[in-house]
Structure formats: structure tokens, C-alpha cells
Design a protein around this motif. Sequence first.
Motif, mmCIF file in Angstrom:
data_model
loop_
_atom_site.group_PDB
_atom_site.id
_atom_site.type_symbol
_atom_site.label_atom_id
_atom_site.label_comp_id
_atom_site.label_asym_id
_atom_site.label_seq_id
_atom_site.Cartn_x
_atom_site.Cartn_y
_atom_site.Cartn_z
ATOM 1 N N THR A 67 0.873 -1.373 -0.132
ATOM 2 C CA THR A 67 0.155 -0.282 0.114
ATOM 3 C C THR A 67 0.775 1.120 -0.075
ATOM 4 O O THR A 67 2.191 1.256 0.440
ATOM 5 C CB THR A 67 -1.028 -0.611 1.180
ATOM 6 N N ALA A 92 -3.412 -0.862 -1.860
ATOM 7 C CA ALA A 92 -4.654 0.107 -1.170
ATOM 8 C C ALA A 92 -3.795 1.451 -1.065
ATOM 9 O O ALA A 92 -3.165 1.662 -1.134
ATOM 10 C CB ALA A 92 -5.445 -0.134 -0.223
ATOM 11 N N VAL A 94 -3.449 4.751 2.257
ATOM 12 C CA VAL A 94 -3.828 4.839 3.119
ATOM 13 C C VAL A 94 -3.884 5.972 3.313
ATOM 14 O O VAL A 94 -2.804 6.497 2.928
ATOM 15 C CB VAL A 94 -2.302 3.871 3.687
ATOM 16 N N LYS A 121 -8.464 -0.331 -3.102
ATOM 17 C CA LYS A 121 -9.234 0.075 -2.378
ATOM 18 C C LYS A 121 -8.230 0.636 -0.628
ATOM 19 O O LYS A 121 -7.726 1.340 -1.114
ATOM 20 C CB LYS A 121 -8.661 -1.290 -0.897
ATOM 21 N N TRP A 123 -7.533 2.906 2.865
ATOM 22 C CA TRP A 123 -7.848 2.315 4.023
ATOM 23 C C TRP A 123 -7.934 3.739 4.674
ATOM 24 O O TRP A 123 -6.591 4.526 4.940
ATOM 25 C CB TRP A 123 -6.692 1.804 4.458
ATOM 26 N N THR A 146 -12.025 -1.090 2.738
ATOM 27 C CA THR A 146 -11.807 -1.917 3.619
ATOM 28 C C THR A 146 -11.508 -2.460 4.484
ATOM 29 O O THR A 146 -10.917 -3.274 5.050
ATOM 30 C CB THR A 146 -10.730 -2.598 2.682
ATOM 31 N N ALA A 147 -10.419 -0.572 5.033
ATOM 32 C CA ALA A 147 -9.737 -1.174 6.132
ATOM 33 C C ALA A 147 -9.308 0.098 7.330
ATOM 34 O O ALA A 147 -9.380 0.930 7.031
ATOM 35 C CB ALA A 147 -8.167 -1.663 6.577
ATOM 36 N N VAL A 149 -7.242 1.994 10.560
ATOM 37 C CA VAL A 149 -5.639 1.825 10.581
ATOM 38 C C VAL A 149 -5.989 3.025 11.961
ATOM 39 O O VAL A 149 -5.795 4.217 11.915
ATOM 40 C CB VAL A 149 -4.013 2.251 9.414
#
Length: 288
Positions: A67, A92, A94, A121, A123, A146-147, A149
Motif C-alpha cells: 500500500t 490500497a 492509506v 482499496k 484504508w 476495506t480497512a 488503521v
Amino acid sequence: MTDFTPLRSVLYMPSSNERALEKAKSIPCDALILDLEDAVAPDAKESARAAACAAVASGEYGRRTVTIRVNGLGTAWHDADLAAASQVGPAAIVVPKVNSAAEVQQLVAAMERAGAPEHTKLWAMIETPIAILDVLSIARASERLTAFVIGTNDLVKELYAEHVPGRAPILPSLHTALLAARAAGIAIVDGVYNDVKDLDGFLAECRQGRELGFDGKTLIHPGQVEGANTAFAPSEQAVEDARGLIQAWEDGAGSGVVTYRGKMVENLHVESARRTLDIDEAIRALDA
């Protein structure tokens, strides 16, 4: 859970450091965050952006989920970072300090305008009080998200709290973010441990994160990878128990009460056991 992706160890690597990017190819972490933000000085932002994109494009990072962390919304570098990352297509992007569902939608729209492929995706970093208070709407804002952090350093700072063993000052925030992630069906990765020489403290925080329900931990040093990989993977005993519990359930189908090692087994225990086996299988596939 056939599409489960292990995120036990998520290692930040400064994209301005060519040696670090090369070293990352051989580190046994589950995921890499090629950083354009905190780890990169202002005068190195553009060269770091080019280096991160070249690293992603190289395809030389094997099984790792790669990512790119861009600079935050409102900074001088954000738009160019997001466009470049979208075009190169990491697993992804971030984004730090995501504070609302509207920001998620803004980010996703910008990614799509820049041509981000479907596999790339979003994050979202959750690291401010307002994000914690609005975290469920953030989690549900887009299927491309999808996430989460967790940015524990910034969260501690914003709360005027202190870093203490056990993290009592931020446990309510961690719980709230975990609830939202699970309600929305997305992954969630714990924050970093700052003292790279304190192995015992790091391992204790990994255990705590696993017990709370995190999928893994963000890391700031390669020396932390092994501990995180172990802490966030099912133990051999847990895998053996999961198999035994499922077998007992299947053997006892239709018989009313099912027990395994003296404890009553219900469907929820079977679901947990199957999740344990899915995670173990995914990790073994990565390590093969």
C-alpha cells in the motif's frame, strides 16, 4: 472467508529511503505501507512519491500486500499523491486523519477520477477524537473502504493523554473503532509501538491487540515483524482445538447437546472455529 487477507504485520517504510524499499522485498511482513507522509521530509516528498510508485509497479514484493500512504487531505501534496498512487494501483491507498463519511466519499471519488483500478482499496487512518465519534458512518461510507488503521500516537496527542502500559487512556477509543469495523465488515489494524528496543512491552501490546480483536499491528521496525506475526496468528493448540470442535459438532449433528473437552458447543463456537481455520489456512498459503 476465501478472500481473507492476513494483516498480522503491517510495516511502515519511508519511501524516501531507497535502501529501505529494497530491504522491504525480503522482510516477512504481511503488508507494507510505503510512506509519503510522516517519514518523509517536505523537500523529499516528490522524489518519495516517484519511488513509491516505482516500487509498486515493479511487482517485486511477492506475496506482501503493498500500500501507499499519501499525505492528508488539505496538504500541499495530497492531490498529486492520490492521483499518482491511484494510477499505479497498489493494493490500497492509506489516508491519514480521515474524519468523516464525507471525506471517505471525497477520497473515493478522487481515486476513481484518477483511474484507480478496482483492486485498489481505501484504508482510512482513524486518529482523532472526531473520527472516533463518527467512526461507524466512516466505516460504512464506501465499499471501497476495506480497512481501518489506528493512529494511536496522534490519538494520544489529540486527547492530551499519556502513553502508558496497557493503554488505559485510549481503550474506549480502540473499542469504539473495533465495534465499527466489525459492524461494517472491514479489517482493522492496531497502532504502532514506539520503543523498538522494548521487546517485552511490544509483545504485551501485541497480545492485548489480539485479545481486543485487531487483525494485526502496524510496525515501525523490521525487528517487530516476527512478534506480530506470531501474536496475530492462531496457535497450534487453537488450530487443533478448532478442528476437534468442528468434528465434535459434525459427529453430534441432530443429537441435541454437543460437547467438546467438557464444554458445551453451540453454533457460534463452530463459526469461531471455522474462522480460526480460515485464518490459519490463509497464513499457510502466504508462507508456502
